[in-house]
Design an enzyme around this catalytic site. Structure first.
Site, PDB file in Angstrom:
ATOM      1  CE  LYS A   1      -2.397  -0.518   3.791  1.00 30.23           C
ATOM      2  NZ  LYS A   1      -1.965  -1.828   4.259  1.00 30.23           N
TER       3      LYS A   1
ATOM      4  NE  ARG B   1       6.144  -0.070  10.163  1.00 30.82           N
ATOM      5  CZ  ARG B   1       4.956  -0.014   9.581  1.00 30.82           C
ATOM      6  NH1 ARG B   1       4.835   0.576   8.400  1.00 30.82           N
ATOM      7  NH2 ARG B   1       3.890  -0.554  10.149  1.00 30.82           N
TER       8      ARG B   1
ATOM      9  NE  ARG C   1       1.857  -4.398  11.340  1.00 24.83           N
ATOM     10  CZ  ARG C   1       2.939  -4.204  10.562  1.00 24.83           C
ATOM     11  NH1 ARG C   1       4.091  -4.753  10.885  1.00 24.83           N
ATOM     12  NH2 ARG C   1       2.840  -3.478   9.488  1.00 24.83           N
TER      13      ARG C   1
ATOM     14  NE  ARG D   1      -4.479  -1.034   9.656  1.00 25.06           N
ATOM     15  CZ  ARG D   1      -3.380  -0.480   9.134  1.00 25.06           C
ATOM     16  NH1 ARG D   1      -3.408   0.776   8.754  1.00 25.06           N
ATOM     17  NH2 ARG D   1      -2.284  -1.175   8.993  1.00 25.06           N
TER      18      ARG D   1
ATOM     19  NE  ARG E   1       7.290  -2.766   6.066  1.00 22.39           N
ATOM     20  CZ  ARG E   1       6.015  -2.428   6.201  1.00 22.39           C
ATOM     21  NH1 ARG E   1       5.269  -2.219   5.128  1.00 22.39           N
ATOM     22  NH2 ARG E   1       5.470  -2.345   7.389  1.00 22.39           N
TER      23      ARG E   1
HETATM   24  P1  AMP Z   1       0.692   0.811   8.990  1.00 23.32           P
HETATM   25  O1  AMP Z   1       1.871   1.731   8.870  1.00 23.32           O
HETATM   26  O2  AMP Z   1      -0.454   1.206   8.113  1.00 23.32           O
HETATM   27  O3  AMP Z   1       1.083  -0.642   8.843  1.00 23.32           O
HETATM   28  O4  AMP Z   1       0.149   0.974  10.497  1.00 23.32           O
HETATM   29  C1  AMP Z   1       0.963   0.655  11.610  1.00 23.32           C
HETATM   30  C2  AMP Z   1       0.103   0.522  12.839  1.00 23.32           C
HETATM   31  O5  AMP Z   1      -0.562   1.760  13.120  1.00 23.32           O
HETATM   32  C3  AMP Z   1      -1.015  -0.507  12.757  1.00 23.32           C
HETATM   33  O6  AMP Z   1      -0.569  -1.834  13.044  1.00 23.32           O
HETATM   34  C4  AMP Z   1      -1.985   0.007  13.824  1.00 23.32           C
HETATM   35  O7  AMP Z   1      -1.516  -0.305  15.123  1.00 23.32           O
HETATM   36  C5  AMP Z   1      -1.856   1.531  13.639  1.00 23.32           C
HETATM   37  N1  AMP Z   1      -2.849   2.006  12.658  1.00 23.32           N
HETATM   38  C6  AMP Z   1      -2.609   2.494  11.418  1.00 23.32           C
HETATM   39  N2  AMP Z   1      -3.754   2.831  10.800  1.00 23.32           N
HETATM   40  C7  AMP Z   1      -4.756   2.534  11.670  1.00 23.32           C
HETATM   41  C8  AMP Z   1      -6.171   2.628  11.606  1.00 23.32           C
HETATM   42  N3  AMP Z   1      -6.820   3.074  10.512  1.00 23.32           N
HETATM   43  N4  AMP Z   1      -6.877   2.246  12.698  1.00 23.32           N
HETATM   44  C9  AMP Z   1      -6.264   1.812  13.814  1.00 23.32           C
HETATM   45  N5  AMP Z   1      -4.930   1.662  13.933  1.00 23.32           N
HETATM   46  C10 AMP Z   1      -4.169   2.017  12.866  1.00 23.32           C
END
Ligand code: AMP
Length: 207
Positions: free
Chosen positions: A13, A153, A164, A88, A122
């Site tokens: 994404k 990360r 996740r 999400r 990654r």
């Molecule tokens: P990402 O960078 O999109 O993989 O997001 C990393 C982490 O941020 C996720 O595993 C969640 O803990 C939190 N997070 C990101 N977007 C959301 C969302 N829309 N709702 C809730 N938690 C989020």
């Protein structure tokens, strides 16, 4: 263009979001990046978000929706935007509907069994934010795009990645059907080279 990018963690994404927003001049709104920025700046939101992110859980809907609503109210979103990692949950999708009309939802489809390896291998760049896979760049600590430092990360370790992915299956995947019923869903095969996915994405979105 009010675009939402769906897709599991590790589906690409972020990479596709950067390509689309750079080419079409849209603001790239990544909720994960917004939380990480708050964590770096040690804001109260960052402290709260970290306790969930470290466990691979979702930050509560009310907090996340409020953050996104504020971001979407800014002037740069008037001509369109791309949301990466939001919504999400069903409740986030319903809240988003009350704020703006989403015109296109792009789902990047990658078989679940490939995602664990994509995430644990990654590496992200501190400077430009781009991510790469060790199978492509090897063990270098230097970003091939901008020369910045690469890091792993904190939530890309195997245990957190597993939760996740579980969260994705139990809370996010149903949004595919939700947006299909609304007639705005487009799907692309994400299990292909980045430029091929991008070409397919442009075609699917009709842009
Ligand atoms: P990402 O960078 O999109 O993989 O997001 C990393 C982490 O941020 C996720 O595993 C969640 O803990 C939190 N997070 C990101 N977007 C959301 C969302 N829309 N709702 C809730 N938690 C989020």
């Amino acid at each position: 263009m009010n675009i939402v990018l769906l897709g599991a963690p590790g589906s690409g994404k972020g990479t596709q979001a950067s390509l689309i927003t750079e080419k079409y001049g849209l603001p790239h709104i990544s909720t994960g990046d917004m939380f990480r920025e708050n964590i770096r700046e040690k804001t109260p939101l960052g402290v709260l978000a970290q306790s969930y992110i470290d466990k691979g859980q979702l930050v509560p809907d009310d907090v996340t929706v409020k953050m996104v609503a504020e971001r979407l109210s800014r002037d740069d979103c008037k001509k369109g935007f791309l949301l990466d990692g939001f919504p999400r949950t069903l409740s986030q999708a319903q809240a988003l509907e009350k704020i703006v009309k989403v015109t296109c939802v792009l789902d990047i489809d990658v078989p679940l069994e490939k995602l664990l390896g994509r995430l644990t291998g990654r590496r992200c760049c501190e400077k430009c934010g781009e991510s790469f896979h060790v199978s492509v760049i090897g063990n270098t600590e230097i970003c091939p795009k901008c020369g910045g430092r690469l890091y792993t990360r904190a939530d890309d370790n195997e245990a957190t990645v597993q939760s996740r992915l579980d969260v994705y299956v139990s809370q996010t995947a149903s949004l595919i059907d939700y947006y299909k019923e609304k007639g705005v869903l487009r799907r692309v095969n994400g299990d292909a080279p980045v430029n091929e996915v991008f070409a397919e994405a442009e075609k699917a979105m009709g842009i």
